[in-house]
Design a protein around this motif. Structure first.
Motif, PDB file in Angstrom:
ATOM      1  N   GLY A  37      -9.884 189.903 107.628  1.00 16.07           N
ATOM      2  CA  GLY A  37      -9.284 188.696 107.090  1.00 16.07           C
ATOM      3  C   GLY A  37     -10.020 187.431 107.465  1.00 16.07           C
ATOM      4  O   GLY A  37      -9.423 186.343 107.480  1.00 16.07           O
ATOM      5  N   ASN A  38     -11.304 187.540 107.754  1.00 15.34           N
ATOM      6  CA  ASN A  38     -12.071 186.403 108.239  1.00 15.34           C
ATOM      7  C   ASN A  38     -13.260 186.128 107.336  1.00 15.34           C
ATOM      8  O   ASN A  38     -13.728 187.019 106.612  1.00 15.34           O
ATOM      9  CB  ASN A  38     -12.568 186.681 109.665  1.00 15.34           C
ATOM     10  CG  ASN A  38     -12.639 185.427 110.513  1.00 15.34           C
ATOM     11  OD1 ASN A  38     -12.540 184.314 110.009  1.00 15.34           O
ATOM     12  ND2 ASN A  38     -12.808 185.611 111.811  1.00 15.34           N
ATOM     13  N   ALA A  39     -13.776 184.899 107.395  1.00 18.56           N
ATOM     14  CA  ALA A  39     -14.959 184.524 106.623  1.00 18.56           C
ATOM     15  C   ALA A  39     -16.199 185.144 107.259  1.00 18.56           C
ATOM     16  O   ALA A  39     -16.409 185.016 108.474  1.00 18.56           O
ATOM     17  CB  ALA A  39     -15.093 183.001 106.571  1.00 18.56           C
ATOM     18  N   VAL A  40     -17.022 185.788 106.457  1.00 11.51           N
ATOM     19  CA  VAL A  40     -18.153 186.558 106.975  1.00 11.51           C
ATOM     20  C   VAL A  40     -19.248 185.670 107.544  1.00 11.51           C
ATOM     21  O   VAL A  40     -19.734 185.900 108.657  1.00 11.51           O
ATOM     22  CB  VAL A  40     -18.737 187.464 105.861  1.00 11.51           C
ATOM     23  CG1 VAL A  40     -20.019 188.130 106.347  1.00 11.51           C
ATOM     24  CG2 VAL A  40     -17.723 188.513 105.455  1.00 11.51           C
ATOM     25  N   ILE A  41     -19.668 184.651 106.806  1.00 10.67           N
ATOM     26  CA  ILE A  41     -20.824 183.846 107.216  1.00 10.67           C
ATOM     27  C   ILE A  41     -20.598 183.137 108.558  1.00 10.67           C
ATOM     28  O   ILE A  41     -21.479 183.169 109.425  1.00 10.67           O
ATOM     29  CB  ILE A  41     -21.204 182.853 106.100  1.00 10.67           C
ATOM     30  CG1 ILE A  41     -21.759 183.630 104.890  1.00 10.67           C
ATOM     31  CG2 ILE A  41     -22.248 181.844 106.598  1.00 10.67           C
ATOM     32  CD1 ILE A  41     -22.161 182.753 103.716  1.00 10.67           C
ATOM     33  N   MET A  73     -29.069 181.398 109.864  1.00  9.89           N
ATOM     34  CA  MET A  73     -27.634 181.443 109.597  1.00  9.89           C
ATOM     35  C   MET A  73     -27.031 180.042 109.545  1.00  9.89           C
ATOM     36  O   MET A  73     -26.078 179.801 108.800  1.00  9.89           O
ATOM     37  CB  MET A  73     -26.928 182.279 110.654  1.00  9.89           C
ATOM     38  CG  MET A  73     -27.050 183.775 110.448  1.00  9.89           C
ATOM     39  SD  MET A  73     -26.585 184.322 108.784  1.00  9.89           S
ATOM     40  CE  MET A  73     -24.927 183.648 108.620  1.00  9.89           C
ATOM     41  N   LEU A  74     -27.580 179.107 110.314  1.00 10.19           N
ATOM     42  CA  LEU A  74     -27.099 177.724 110.246  1.00 10.19           C
ATOM     43  C   LEU A  74     -27.343 177.161 108.852  1.00 10.19           C
ATOM     44  O   LEU A  74     -26.476 176.487 108.284  1.00 10.19           O
ATOM     45  CB  LEU A  74     -27.808 176.873 111.304  1.00 10.19           C
ATOM     46  CG  LEU A  74     -27.449 175.378 111.298  1.00 10.19           C
ATOM     47  CD1 LEU A  74     -25.960 175.177 111.556  1.00 10.19           C
ATOM     48  CD2 LEU A  74     -28.286 174.617 112.336  1.00 10.19           C
ATOM     49  N   ALA A  75     -28.509 177.460 108.298  1.00  7.30           N
ATOM     50  CA  ALA A  75     -28.818 177.003 106.941  1.00  7.30           C
ATOM     51  C   ALA A  75     -27.852 177.626 105.925  1.00  7.30           C
ATOM     52  O   ALA A  75     -27.349 176.939 105.028  1.00  7.30           O
ATOM     53  CB  ALA A  75     -30.265 177.354 106.594  1.00  7.30           C
ATOM     54  N   MET A  76     -27.569 178.913 106.069  1.00  3.21           N
ATOM     55  CA  MET A  76     -26.629 179.586 105.160  1.00  3.21           C
ATOM     56  C   MET A  76     -25.224 179.011 105.305  1.00  3.21           C
ATOM     57  O   MET A  76     -24.500 178.829 104.318  1.00  3.21           O
ATOM     58  CB  MET A  76     -26.607 181.092 105.445  1.00  3.21           C
ATOM     59  CG  MET A  76     -27.866 181.825 105.049  1.00  3.21           C
ATOM     60  SD  MET A  76     -27.734 183.608 105.317  1.00  3.21           S
ATOM     61  CE  MET A  76     -26.411 184.032 104.197  1.00  3.21           C
ATOM     62  N   LEU A  77     -24.843 178.710 106.551  1.00  2.00           N
ATOM     63  CA  LEU A  77     -23.514 178.162 106.797  1.00  2.00           C
ATOM     64  C   LEU A  77     -23.352 176.808 106.111  1.00  2.00           C
ATOM     65  O   LEU A  77     -22.336 176.552 105.445  1.00  2.00           O
ATOM     66  CB  LEU A  77     -23.297 178.017 108.313  1.00  2.00           C
ATOM     67  CG  LEU A  77     -21.927 177.516 108.767  1.00  2.00           C
ATOM     68  CD1 LEU A  77     -20.907 178.642 108.675  1.00  2.00           C
ATOM     69  CD2 LEU A  77     -21.996 176.981 110.197  1.00  2.00           C
ATOM     70  N   LEU A  78     -24.357 175.948 106.253  1.00  2.03           N
ATOM     71  CA  LEU A  78     -24.266 174.597 105.714  1.00  2.03           C
ATOM     72  C   LEU A  78     -24.435 174.553 104.194  1.00  2.03           C
ATOM     73  O   LEU A  78     -23.799 173.735 103.514  1.00  2.03           O
ATOM     74  CB  LEU A  78     -25.315 173.702 106.373  1.00  2.03           C
ATOM     75  CG  LEU A  78     -25.151 173.486 107.890  1.00  2.03           C
ATOM     76  CD1 LEU A  78     -26.303 172.645 108.431  1.00  2.03           C
ATOM     77  CD2 LEU A  78     -23.811 172.836 108.199  1.00  2.03           C
ATOM     78  N   LEU A  79     -25.281 175.433 103.672  1.00  2.00           N
ATOM     79  CA  LEU A  79     -25.588 175.390 102.238  1.00  2.00           C
ATOM     80  C   LEU A  79     -24.639 176.244 101.388  1.00  2.00           C
ATOM     81  O   LEU A  79     -24.319 175.865 100.256  1.00  2.00           O
ATOM     82  CB  LEU A  79     -27.030 175.845 102.009  1.00  2.00           C
ATOM     83  CG  LEU A  79     -28.126 174.960 102.624  1.00  2.00           C
ATOM     84  CD1 LEU A  79     -29.495 175.581 102.396  1.00  2.00           C
ATOM     85  CD2 LEU A  79     -28.068 173.549 102.041  1.00  2.00           C
ATOM     86  N   LEU A  80     -24.197 177.370 101.929  1.00  3.19           N
ATOM     87  CA  LEU A  80     -23.411 178.314 101.124  1.00  3.19           C
ATOM     88  C   LEU A  80     -21.918 178.293 101.441  1.00  3.19           C
ATOM     89  O   LEU A  80     -21.086 178.235 100.525  1.00  3.19           O
ATOM     90  CB  LEU A  80     -23.956 179.733 101.308  1.00  3.19           C
ATOM     91  CG  LEU A  80     -25.406 179.967 100.891  1.00  3.19           C
ATOM     92  CD1 LEU A  80     -25.805 181.409 101.147  1.00  3.19           C
ATOM     93  CD2 LEU A  80     -25.613 179.613  99.418  1.00  3.19           C
ATOM     94  N   TRP A  81     -21.579 178.369 102.736  1.00  2.00           N
ATOM     95  CA  TRP A  81     -20.162 178.510 103.079  1.00  2.00           C
ATOM     96  C   TRP A  81     -19.440 177.171 103.195  1.00  2.00           C
ATOM     97  O   TRP A  81     -18.346 177.010 102.645  1.00  2.00           O
ATOM     98  CB  TRP A  81     -20.008 179.281 104.390  1.00  2.00           C
ATOM     99  CG  TRP A  81     -18.574 179.482 104.764  1.00  2.00           C
ATOM    100  CD1 TRP A  81     -17.696 180.389 104.226  1.00  2.00           C
ATOM    101  CD2 TRP A  81     -17.812 178.730 105.732  1.00  2.00           C
ATOM    102  NE1 TRP A  81     -16.457 180.259 104.801  1.00  2.00           N
ATOM    103  CE2 TRP A  81     -16.495 179.242 105.733  1.00  2.00           C
ATOM    104  CE3 TRP A  81     -18.133 177.686 106.597  1.00  2.00           C
ATOM    105  CZ2 TRP A  81     -15.497 178.752 106.572  1.00  2.00           C
ATOM    106  CZ3 TRP A  81     -17.140 177.183 107.439  1.00  2.00           C
ATOM    107  CH2 TRP A  81     -15.837 177.714 107.421  1.00  2.00           C
ATOM    108  N   TRP A  82     -19.999 176.206 103.888  1.00  2.00           N
ATOM    109  CA  TRP A  82     -19.308 174.959 104.161  1.00  2.00           C
ATOM    110  C   TRP A  82     -18.843 174.242 102.889  1.00  2.00           C
ATOM    111  O   TRP A  82     -17.673 173.817 102.814  1.00  2.00           O
ATOM    112  CB  TRP A  82     -20.189 174.050 105.014  1.00  2.00           C
ATOM    113  CG  TRP A  82     -19.485 172.797 105.456  1.00  2.00           C
ATOM    114  CD1 TRP A  82     -19.596 171.549 104.917  1.00  2.00           C
ATOM    115  CD2 TRP A  82     -18.536 172.684 106.523  1.00  2.00           C
ATOM    116  NE1 TRP A  82     -18.782 170.648 105.585  1.00  2.00           N
ATOM    117  CE2 TRP A  82     -18.115 171.328 106.577  1.00  2.00           C
ATOM    118  CE3 TRP A  82     -18.001 173.591 107.440  1.00  2.00           C
ATOM    119  CZ2 TRP A  82     -17.193 170.866 107.499  1.00  2.00           C
ATOM    120  CZ3 TRP A  82     -17.085 173.132 108.375  1.00  2.00           C
ATOM    121  CH2 TRP A  82     -16.686 171.794 108.396  1.00  2.00           C
ATOM    122  N   PRO A  83     -19.682 174.110 101.844  1.00  2.00           N
ATOM    123  CA  PRO A  83     -19.206 173.415 100.636  1.00  2.00           C
ATOM    124  C   PRO A  83     -18.061 174.148  99.929  1.00  2.00           C
ATOM    125  O   PRO A  83     -17.275 173.528  99.211  1.00  2.00           O
ATOM    126  CB  PRO A  83     -20.460 173.364  99.745  1.00  2.00           C
ATOM    127  CG  PRO A  83     -21.608 173.509 100.698  1.00  2.00           C
ATOM    128  CD  PRO A  83     -21.109 174.444 101.758  1.00  2.00           C
TER     129      PRO A  83
END
Length: 298
Positions: free
Chosen positions: A19-23, A200-210
């Motif tokens: 039940g958690n966000a993967v990224i 992963m920081l780049a993926m977090l900021l570009l894909l998940w955060w928005p």
């Protein structure tokens, strides 16, 4: 020991992803793993760790780090696929699919490194392959269509990339005289975790955060930290075994995937998964295969 800890890693990962966000979970795992090794990098650079210490991290330039960066890309690609698949599938299904990695590694080791197995080892490998196929077949009873389920294909992709990573590990740490690069194992393990954190920081900021408000929310669970600890220690023992003279990646990889036994027990005791009796018989073949591998490696 690496196999046992890897089984705990898979089990904690399953709980952390529930039940958690993967990224974000994967990002934190790479950060915590990096923080575990960062002190060793600093102490080695400052001369506080002697060169003959098991925890000493050798220094190197771009000539070495470009290979470690490629290692990080391969592993992170495998993890992204594996984390998404793990979240949506039973642990007792994911484990057996992941356990096919040694078979892929074996083929690669025979073709790339020219490794040869004796009769005992071939019997062990055959038993392991049969048991893995039987375990995968058991999953069909749970209504999972292995051909059409895209989560299954993600796990298969993760397993294939994991096999590539295993072969690449052998190349990175094998002596130059044996056709490898002879890289320091602690340098490889420490820096590939740090490189993964940046990716992963780049993926977090570009894909998940928005998209965080429109996707699965993230919540903290203590097992996220456990994932990093178990993986870091398991990989430390794995890399150490590969650095030993005459280490065979085909055998090391097969024994390491004995982790499926531990993850099976977690799936039965804590996640209450189904079809355990049939899967228990298959697991007995896994153990028997490990016995033959051990005899052959003597």
């Amino acid at each position: 020991m690496s196999a046992a800890l890897l089984g705990c890693y898979d089990s904690f990962k399953k709980e952390a992803l529930s039940g958690n966000a993967v990224i974000p979970v994967l990002f934190l795992n790479t950060v915590f793993s990096s923080l575990i090794f960062l002190p060793f990098i600093i102490m080695s650079h400052e001369g506080l760790l002697p060169g003959d210490s098991l925890l000493h991290v050798a220094s190197g330039g771009w000539a070495e780090h470009k290979y470690i960066l490629l290692k990080a890309v391969i592993v992170l690609s495998s993890w992204v696929l594996g984390y998404f698949g793990m979240k949506h599938l039973p642990l007792t299904i994911v484990g057996p699919i992941n356990a096919t990695r040694p078979v892929m590694v074996l083929v690669g080791a025979l073709l790339v490194f020219g490794e040869r197995l004796n009769v005992w080892q071939w019997v062990g490998v055959t038993l392991a392959v049969v048991s893995f196929l039987m375990l995968s077949h058991s999953g069909k009873k749970e209504g999972i269509n292995f051909r059409r389920d895209h989560w299954i294909w993600m796990i298969v992709g993760a397993a294939a990339l994991g096999a590539v990573s295993g072969l690449y590990d052998k190349y990175l740490m094998a002596p130059v005289g044996d056709g490898g690069l002879g890289l320091d194992r602690m340098m490889v393990q420490s820096w590939y975790n740090i490189y993964q954190s940046g990716m992963m920081l780049a993926m977090l900021l570009l894909l998940w955060w928005p998209q965080r408000k429109h996707s699965t929310p993230f919540h903290w669970h203590w097992t996220i930290l456990g994932v990093s600890i178990f993986l870091s220690v398991a990989d430390f023992m794995y890399f150490y075994s590969l650095s030993l003279p005459d280490a065979m990646i085909s055998i090391v990889s097969m024994i390491r995937r004995g982790s499926v036994v531990v993850s099976f027990l977690f799936g039965a005791l804590f996640f209450h998964e189904k079809n355990l009796k049939a899967k228990a018989v298959d697991l007995a073949l896994v153990l028997l295969g490990m016995v033959f591998l051990y005899i052959g490696s003597r």
